[in-house]
Design a protein around this motif. Sequence first.
Motif, PDB file in Angstrom:
ATOM      1  N   ASP A  79     -14.102   2.909  -1.564  1.00  0.00           N
ATOM      2  CA  ASP A  79     -13.318   3.524  -2.638  1.00  0.00           C
ATOM      3  C   ASP A  79     -13.644   2.818  -3.950  1.00  0.00           C
ATOM      4  OD1 ASP A  79     -11.322   1.344  -3.364  1.00  0.00           O
ATOM      5  OD2 ASP A  79     -10.854   1.548  -1.229  1.00  0.00           O
ATOM      6  N   HIS A  80     -13.090   3.313  -5.066  1.00  0.00           N
ATOM      7  CA  HIS A  80     -13.377   2.750  -6.379  1.00  0.00           C
ATOM      8  C   HIS A  80     -12.090   2.369  -7.089  1.00  0.00           C
ATOM      9  CE1 HIS A  80     -16.803   5.309  -5.242  1.00  0.00           C
ATOM     10  NE2 HIS A  80     -17.540   4.363  -5.826  1.00  0.00           N
ATOM     11  N   GLY A  81     -11.159   1.831  -6.299  1.00  0.00           N
ATOM     12  CA  GLY A  81      -9.879   1.419  -6.852  1.00  0.00           C
ATOM     13  C   GLY A  81      -9.911  -0.009  -7.382  1.00  0.00           C
ATOM     14  N   PRO A  82      -8.762  -0.642  -7.497  1.00  0.00           N
ATOM     15  CA  PRO A  82      -8.699  -1.999  -8.067  1.00  0.00           C
ATOM     16  C   PRO A  82      -9.216  -3.079  -7.122  1.00  0.00           C
ATOM     17  CG  PRO A  82      -6.522  -1.289  -7.367  1.00  0.00           C
ATOM     18  CD  PRO A  82      -7.423  -0.095  -7.201  1.00  0.00           C
ATOM     19  N   GLY A  83      -9.442  -2.772  -5.854  1.00  0.00           N
ATOM     20  CA  GLY A  83      -9.911  -3.783  -4.903  1.00  0.00           C
ATOM     21  C   GLY A  83      -8.769  -4.549  -4.266  1.00  0.00           C
ATOM     22  N   VAL A  84      -9.121  -5.420  -3.360  1.00  0.00           N
ATOM     23  CA  VAL A  84      -8.129  -6.226  -2.638  1.00  0.00           C
ATOM     24  C   VAL A  84      -7.833  -7.487  -3.441  1.00  0.00           C
ATOM     25  CG1 VAL A  84      -7.620  -7.480  -0.496  1.00  0.00           C
ATOM     26  CG2 VAL A  84      -8.944  -5.348  -0.423  1.00  0.00           C
ATOM     27  N   ALA A  85      -6.560  -7.766  -3.633  1.00  0.00           N
ATOM     28  CA  ALA A  85      -6.165  -8.969  -4.382  1.00  0.00           C
ATOM     29  C   ALA A  85      -6.679 -10.220  -3.669  1.00  0.00           C
ATOM     30  CB  ALA A  85      -4.645  -9.033  -4.524  1.00  0.00           C
ATOM     31  N   PRO A  86      -7.159 -11.223  -4.408  1.00  0.00           N
ATOM     32  CA  PRO A  86      -7.715 -12.439  -3.768  1.00  0.00           C
ATOM     33  C   PRO A  86      -6.749 -13.111  -2.811  1.00  0.00           C
ATOM     34  CG  PRO A  86      -8.261 -12.399  -6.106  1.00  0.00           C
ATOM     35  CD  PRO A  86      -7.309 -11.262  -5.872  1.00  0.00           C
ATOM     36  N   LYS A 139      -0.504  -8.486  10.538  1.00  0.00           N
ATOM     37  CA  LYS A 139       0.604  -7.527  10.558  1.00  0.00           C
ATOM     38  C   LYS A 139       1.392  -7.569   9.256  1.00  0.00           C
ATOM     39  CE  LYS A 139       2.309  -9.076  14.445  1.00  0.00           C
ATOM     40  NZ  LYS A 139       3.200  -9.257  15.611  1.00  0.00           N
ATOM     41  N   PHE A 140       1.839  -6.407   8.819  1.00  0.00           N
ATOM     42  CA  PHE A 140       2.739  -6.240   7.675  1.00  0.00           C
ATOM     43  C   PHE A 140       2.134  -6.732   6.356  1.00  0.00           C
ATOM     44  CE2 PHE A 140       5.446  -7.087  11.438  1.00  0.00           C
ATOM     45  CZ  PHE A 140       5.937  -5.808  11.605  1.00  0.00           C
ATOM     46  N   THR A 141       0.810  -6.676   6.265  1.00  0.00           N
ATOM     47  CA  THR A 141       0.143  -7.008   5.005  1.00  0.00           C
ATOM     48  C   THR A 141      -0.214  -5.707   4.300  1.00  0.00           C
ATOM     49  OG1 THR A 141      -0.781  -9.042   5.923  1.00  0.00           O
ATOM     50  CG2 THR A 141      -1.816  -8.165   3.933  1.00  0.00           C
ATOM     51  N   GLN A 142       0.264  -5.597   3.059  1.00  0.00           N
ATOM     52  CA  GLN A 142       0.019  -4.373   2.296  1.00  0.00           C
ATOM     53  C   GLN A 142      -0.725  -4.728   1.020  1.00  0.00           C
ATOM     54  OE1 GLN A 142       4.295  -3.010   2.440  1.00  0.00           O
ATOM     55  NE2 GLN A 142       3.291  -1.051   2.767  1.00  0.00           N
ATOM     56  N   GLY A 143      -1.854  -4.080   0.820  1.00  0.00           N
ATOM     57  CA  GLY A 143      -2.640  -4.318  -0.391  1.00  0.00           C
ATOM     58  C   GLY A 143      -2.314  -3.297  -1.450  1.00  0.00           C
ATOM     59  N   ASP A 144      -1.043  -3.303  -1.879  1.00  0.00           N
ATOM     60  CA  ASP A 144      -0.645  -2.283  -2.855  1.00  0.00           C
ATOM     61  C   ASP A 144      -1.235  -2.581  -4.224  1.00  0.00           C
ATOM     62  OD1 ASP A 144       0.830  -4.553  -3.044  1.00  0.00           O
ATOM     63  OD2 ASP A 144       2.727  -3.549  -3.497  1.00  0.00           O
ATOM     64  N   ALA A 145      -1.670  -1.540  -4.903  1.00  0.00           N
ATOM     65  CA  ALA A 145      -2.280  -1.669  -6.220  1.00  0.00           C
ATOM     66  C   ALA A 145      -1.398  -1.120  -7.316  1.00  0.00           C
ATOM     67  CB  ALA A 145      -3.628  -0.950  -6.241  1.00  0.00           C
ATOM     68  N   SER A 146      -0.345  -0.385  -6.955  1.00  0.00           N
ATOM     69  CA  SER A 146       0.535   0.188  -7.979  1.00  0.00           C
ATOM     70  C   SER A 146       1.891   0.448  -7.343  1.00  0.00           C
ATOM     71  CB  SER A 146      -0.055   1.488  -8.522  1.00  0.00           C
ATOM     72  OG  SER A 146      -0.030   2.479  -7.518  1.00  0.00           O
ATOM     73  N   PRO A 147       2.940   0.615  -8.137  1.00  0.00           N
ATOM     74  CA  PRO A 147       4.252   0.901  -7.559  1.00  0.00           C
ATOM     75  C   PRO A 147       4.270   2.187  -6.752  1.00  0.00           C
ATOM     76  CG  PRO A 147       4.463   0.177  -9.849  1.00  0.00           C
ATOM     77  CD  PRO A 147       3.000   0.382  -9.586  1.00  0.00           C
ATOM     78  N   ARG A 148       3.490   3.180  -7.194  1.00  0.00           N
ATOM     79  CA  ARG A 148       3.480   4.442  -6.457  1.00  0.00           C
ATOM     80  C   ARG A 148       2.973   4.247  -5.041  1.00  0.00           C
ATOM     81  NH1 ARG A 148      -0.508   7.909  -5.485  1.00  0.00           N
ATOM     82  NH2 ARG A 148      -1.901   6.891  -6.970  1.00  0.00           N
ATOM     83  N   THR A 175     -14.638  -6.055  -4.718  1.00  0.00           N
ATOM     84  CA  THR A 175     -14.873  -6.600  -6.055  1.00  0.00           C
ATOM     85  C   THR A 175     -13.714  -6.173  -6.940  1.00  0.00           C
ATOM     86  OG1 THR A 175     -17.264  -6.406  -5.762  1.00  0.00           O
ATOM     87  CG2 THR A 175     -16.448  -6.692  -8.014  1.00  0.00           C
ATOM     88  N   PRO A 176     -12.980  -7.118  -7.516  1.00  0.00           N
ATOM     89  CA  PRO A 176     -11.821  -6.747  -8.345  1.00  0.00           C
ATOM     90  C   PRO A 176     -12.214  -5.787  -9.461  1.00  0.00           C
ATOM     91  CG  PRO A 176     -11.813  -9.113  -7.919  1.00  0.00           C
ATOM     92  CD  PRO A 176     -13.115  -8.594  -7.393  1.00  0.00           C
ATOM     93  N   GLY A 177     -11.449  -4.700  -9.538  1.00  0.00           N
ATOM     94  CA  GLY A 177     -11.686  -3.711 -10.575  1.00  0.00           C
ATOM     95  C   GLY A 177     -12.752  -2.700 -10.238  1.00  0.00           C
ATOM     96  N   GLU A 178     -13.504  -2.896  -9.145  1.00  0.00           N
ATOM     97  CA  GLU A 178     -14.586  -1.972  -8.799  1.00  0.00           C
ATOM     98  C   GLU A 178     -14.353  -1.262  -7.475  1.00  0.00           C
ATOM     99  OE1 GLU A 178     -18.370  -3.790  -8.972  1.00  0.00           O
ATOM    100  OE2 GLU A 178     -18.089  -4.625 -10.992  1.00  0.00           O
ATOM    101  N   GLY A 179     -13.430  -1.730  -6.661  1.00  0.00           N
ATOM    102  CA  GLY A 179     -13.140  -1.064  -5.410  1.00  0.00           C
ATOM    103  C   GLY A 179     -13.396  -1.922  -4.198  1.00  0.00           C
TER     104      GLY A 179
END
Length: 526
Positions: A445-452, A461-470, A499-503
């Motif tokens: 994908d081309h989203g914000p990427g996974v936070a470091p 378990k129960f790890t969520q890589g949310d990128a926005s409130p939605r 890659t942060p900012g590239e997906g």
Amino acid sequence: MRSYRVSLLIILSLVAVLIGGITVLRYQEFTEQHQAIARESVRGVTAELARFIDDRKRLVGVFTEVHQARLESLVHQPEDMALYRALDAQVARYFPDYYVYAITDPQGVLLVHDYNFLVGEMCLEDIRDFNVAGLQKPRVHPSMDEHHFDLLGEFRVNGKDHILLISFNARILGDMLEHMETPDHQLLLVLDDGELLLEASAEGSRRDFYRLDYRLAPEEQARVLAARPIPGTRWRALDLHAPGLFGDMRRRLLVEGVAVFALFALLSGVMALFLGRAERRRREAEQMKDEFLSVVSHELRTPITSMLGSLGLLANDVAGELPNRAKELVHVALANGERLLALVNDILDIQRIETTRLAIERRPLVLADLVRESLEHNRPYAERFGTRFVLHDGAPGAEVLGDSQRLMQVLDNLLSNAAKYGREGDVVEVRLDAADARVRVSIRDHGPGVAPELRARIFDKFTQGDASPRRRRDGTGLGLFIARNLVEQHAGRIGFESTPGEGSCFWFELPLASSAARQSAARPLD
């Protein structure tokens, strides 16, 4: 419980080694300490005795020079009692602790003496050595009355050499040894002639203690910690440790070590007992939790399935056409019901995975066909975010051995995550590539990427890589955990690059099916 026992045995073994090492070090320190004490004692007594003998030798020489005339008179008039008394007084003044004195010629012929005895053979040897080489090395002379040692001085009468012999009680040597002896140690003075004949100890000279053999016994020689010759004499100073000193210390250290180990083992056993009980309770609680989740999940699935079926009928106007507002509410209820059913299914899958009851039924299947099916299945969900899937099949016809339902579950999780966490209107690239007898599925994908801070535990378990409130409201954090376990049960690997900012690019690999494996594919794998 077995793991606790193994851990306890390992800990006890390490503690035993540690206690053994400390015991050895303590014994070495004890030994080195007493060896140092022995060396210092021998050094001190050697210096003291050498200084004592040198002082007495010089004093005898001074005496013969000062009283040369009186000695000559006595040699010429040996019967003159007044001369005897005068010489006695002077000898006593110079040597308060003397034993006897005598005057001899160089051959040892007795000329003047203050006692009634003949000069012994040992005295004659000392006189001859002194006359020939000018050497005098004292040694203890045994006699019926007292053991003594002699010091000699030379003077001339009418051009002829004469010798003044002054004897000292050997108890003087014992007193010096007693004064310098330390606890748990014994200082001895032996004749340095190879036979180690005992000359004196803190008890006195040989005359003051009885033994069958005055030579140092092998047992005594084994206890010698330090030895040193005494300059100007025929003696050697020895320091012996007390009998049983090191044996008693070894036993003491052994008892202490065993006691400490036994106490530690007792405490460890009690701790292991409590840990075992806690572990049993934990397992019982885990079993109760699993049973509860299983019962509740199964009990929830039936009404949820029935509810979804009913909502589906309403949404499709089976019970009559609904107003638009009602239809919207039905679709909201249907979507949330599906999410609830997915959550229940995920909980059931985790419970099966953790109890190793998840059955994997491997069969040959074309992975590209399964990917296309999953893309079609997830396309409506992706359209909610304006996302499109694009497939690049670089491994057409590649077959794997797997459970189609479980691999579809893996693909659904990865594709739905790419749709959720990609950017608005994203194009998600799905690739299949084969190399080294393995086939890889990559979903980029081309989203914000996974936070470091999430990368190390993204598959937990129960790890969520949310990128926005939605997106934070959607998902349980169980999908990647389940996907990893399912891929690993297919002998595969799963991972990601981001890659942060590239997906992000999530991928999994499976081994290609072989003809031999295809023949045994019908067996389920627990």
